[in-house]
Write a protein that holds these residues in place. Sequence first.
Motif, short mmCIF file in Angstrom:
data_model
loop_
_atom_site.label_atom_id
_atom_site.label_comp_id
_atom_site.label_asym_id
_atom_site.label_seq_id
_atom_site.Cartn_x
_atom_site.Cartn_y
_atom_site.Cartn_z
N ILE A 5 -8.38 0.61 -2.38
CA ILE A 5 -7.77 -0.71 -2.23
C ILE A 5 -8.55 -1.55 -1.22
O ILE A 5 -8.89 -2.70 -1.48
N SER B 184 -6.09 4.58 -0.60
CA SER B 184 -6.11 3.42 0.29
C SER B 184 -7.52 2.88 0.47
O SER B 184 -7.73 1.66 0.53
N THR C 106 0.84 -1.21 0.00
CA THR C 106 0.00 0.00 0.00
C THR C 106 0.87 1.25 0.00
O THR C 106 0.59 2.21 -0.72
N PHE D 12 -4.84 -1.90 -7.19
CA PHE D 12 -3.63 -1.10 -7.15
C PHE D 12 -3.54 -0.07 -8.28
O PHE D 12 -3.22 1.09 -8.03
N LYS E 164 1.21 3.84 7.09
CA LYS E 164 1.78 3.85 5.73
C LYS E 164 1.45 5.15 5.00
O LYS E 164 2.30 5.69 4.29
N TYR F 136 -7.53 -6.72 -3.76
CA TYR F 136 -6.53 -5.72 -3.42
C TYR F 136 -5.61 -5.48 -4.61
O TYR F 136 -5.33 -4.34 -4.97
N ASP G 286 -2.48 1.01 7.78
CA ASP G 286 -2.61 1.86 6.60
C ASP G 286 -2.47 3.34 6.95
O ASP G 286 -1.92 4.11 6.17
#
Length: 187
Positions: free
Chosen positions: A128, A125, A41, A95, A162, A91, A159
């Motif tokens: 995703i 995010s 991610t 992307f 990230k 997922y 997440d």
Amino acid sequence: MALAPFDIVRQAGLVIGFSLLMALSAQIVIPIGPVPITGQTFVVLLCGALLGSRLGAMAMIAYLIEGASGLPFFAGGMSGIAHLLGPTGGYLVAFPAAAFITGAFAEHGWDRKFVTAAAAMAIGSLVIMFCGWLWFSYLTHTSPLVAFQLTVLKFIPGDIVKILLAAAVLPSGWKLVGRKSATKSER
């Protein structure tokens, strides 16, 4: 306007480079159930913000093609079409869309400030997570609530980390891709 040959070569290099960075980030795996925690991610969102919508999505498509063709590029060294269509496939196929959306926001100046860059990445995010959740629920015939608990809820804290890290390193990445930071008039 036609691109100079160097521009095309540079763009292809960035696409391939980010697809390989994505493959490397997929090898950072923390198994916590049917969907592992990976570094992917982070790379998807940073790639979109740095390369823009078109090149960011192309880098993620290249990554998916590389993994689907048999290179051990998916999480934990997995590969093949079957993995791409497996429980984590939602997922994976999200992307390119997430990179495109994050890149589109960046192209409209959202990458120039930490808060707006983080917001653009959060939207990417969400794309995703939403696709991963829906696909997992559909493929495994799991109720949407149970699938949400397995594939979204426990990933939210990671997440967030990230997203914040990707937004923080974004200005450093500009040097890598040859972009200049925002001038005072752009802020």
